[in-house]
Design a protein around this motif. Structure first.
Motif, PDB file in Angstrom:
ATOM      1  N   LEU A  25       0.831  -1.204   0.000  1.00 24.78           N
ATOM      2  CA  LEU A  25       0.000   0.000   0.000  1.00 24.78           C
ATOM      3  C   LEU A  25       0.865   1.254   0.000  1.00 24.78           C
ATOM      4  N   ALA A  26       1.986   1.211   0.714  1.00 21.92           N
ATOM      5  CA  ALA A  26       2.887   2.362   0.731  1.00 21.92           C
ATOM      6  C   ALA A  26       3.509   2.598  -0.645  1.00 21.92           C
ATOM      7  N   VAL A  27       3.858   1.520  -1.342  1.00 23.48           N
ATOM      8  CA  VAL A  27       4.430   1.670  -2.686  1.00 23.48           C
ATOM      9  C   VAL A  27       3.396   2.281  -3.628  1.00 23.48           C
ATOM     10  N   VAL A  28       2.178   1.800  -3.553  1.00 26.79           N
ATOM     11  CA  VAL A  28       1.128   2.352  -4.426  1.00 26.79           C
ATOM     12  C   VAL A  28       0.880   3.821  -4.098  1.00 26.79           C
ATOM     13  N   ALA A  29       0.862   4.159  -2.807  1.00 21.84           N
ATOM     14  CA  ALA A  29       0.560   5.534  -2.414  1.00 21.84           C
ATOM     15  C   ALA A  29       1.610   6.509  -2.916  1.00 21.84           C
TER      16      ALA A  29
END
Length: 285
Positions: free
Chosen positions: A199-203
């Motif tokens: 989720l952090a990579v996508v954000a």
């Protein structure tokens, strides 16, 4: 007697009338009197059973009725005397214009906004609030800013914050421990470490493909992406022009859960990344 006897008269003879005199004719009775010719009326009756007045024409649903002295009577069929031309009816009623809603004073507007914000389950925009309260949109923004400033100044355990393009009440970060203890109550509903990393990579990299995410994390992330999509935190947002691979980005729910207004409000990653992070990322492509 030798003389002739006078004979009997054959009958009484009526004396002949004097020349030039005629016997009077018998008086004619009332039946024999010739009726006087009725004066002709100048108007004509129109309809199957209609009769004309002195100078007007009567037209009814079936041509019945009596005309006036000098005008034409028009029945419900709506046809006038001039060759069946429809007569103009009364003008249609105009639709009543609703009266504008009364303007709320500042105290009532503040109370109405607070009541709505307590029951919303997602951030609500200023335009929606203005429509619901029937108030000018330019009053809503300043009123919300005043409410938020009042909560902060009073030191409440909650605050009014802009999030995902709208407004919603949130608990203050300094009380997160107590809220978490109450909500979780020993139940683990957190995302796994792999899900949080993905989720952090996508954000921070959105829009991004699954292959790019897997390259950054060093593991396959297809299953984690499906989990994030099913929970409404990540969504597809088109395809990459070159490869045709699906692109992913965070959703409005993601901003809502973190209490952010946009992804630009995410904290910078530079203090947590090594200096050669770009070289490492290029090497894994």
């Amino acid at each position: 007697m030798n003389g002739d006897q006078p004979g009997e008269r054959a009958g009484t003879e009526e004396p002949a009338p004097a020349a030039g005199l005629e016997a009077p004719a018998p008086a004619a009775g009332p039946e024999a009197a010739a009726p006087a010719a009725a004066p002709e009326e100048p108007a004509s009756a129109v309809g199957s059973a209609g009769s004309a007045g002195k100078s007007g024409t009567v037209v009814g649903p079936a041509g019945s009725g009596a005309a006036g002295e000098s005008g034409a009577a028009v029945g419900s069929a709506g046809r006038g005397p001039a060759g069946g031309v429809p007569a103009k009816g009364p003008a249609g009623r105009r639709r009543a214009v609703p009266e504008p809603a009364p303007e709320l004073d500042d105290a009532e507007l503040r109370g109405a906004l607070e009541a709505i914000l307590l029951v919303v389950d997602e951030p609500v925009s200023e335009l929606v609030l203005a429509q619901v309260l029937e108030q000018p949109a330019e009053r809503i923004g300043p009123a919300l800013d005043e409410i938020a400033a009042g909560y902060t100044a009073a030191g409440h355990g909650f605050e009014l914050r802009r999030a995902a393009g709208g407004w919603r009440l949130y608990t203050r970060p300094e009380y997160a421990t107590y809220v978490e203890r109450f909500v979780l109550d020993g139940q683990s509903v957190r995302l796994t470490q792999a899900a949080l990393e993905t989720l952090a990579v996508v954000a921070y990299k959105q829009p991004v493909t699954r292959s790019r995410i897997s390259a950054i994390r060093g593991v396959n992330c297809d299953g984690v992406i499906r989990t994030l999509v099913s929970r409404g935190l990540v969504e597809e947002c088109g395809t990459e022009p070159d490869s045709g691979a699906f692109l992913y980005r965070t959703t409005t729910m993601f901003l809502e859960k973190l209490g952010l207004n946009s992804v630009d409000d995410l904290p910078p990653l530079a203090p947590f990344l090594p200096d050669d992070v770009e070289e490492l990322a290029d090497a894994t492509r």
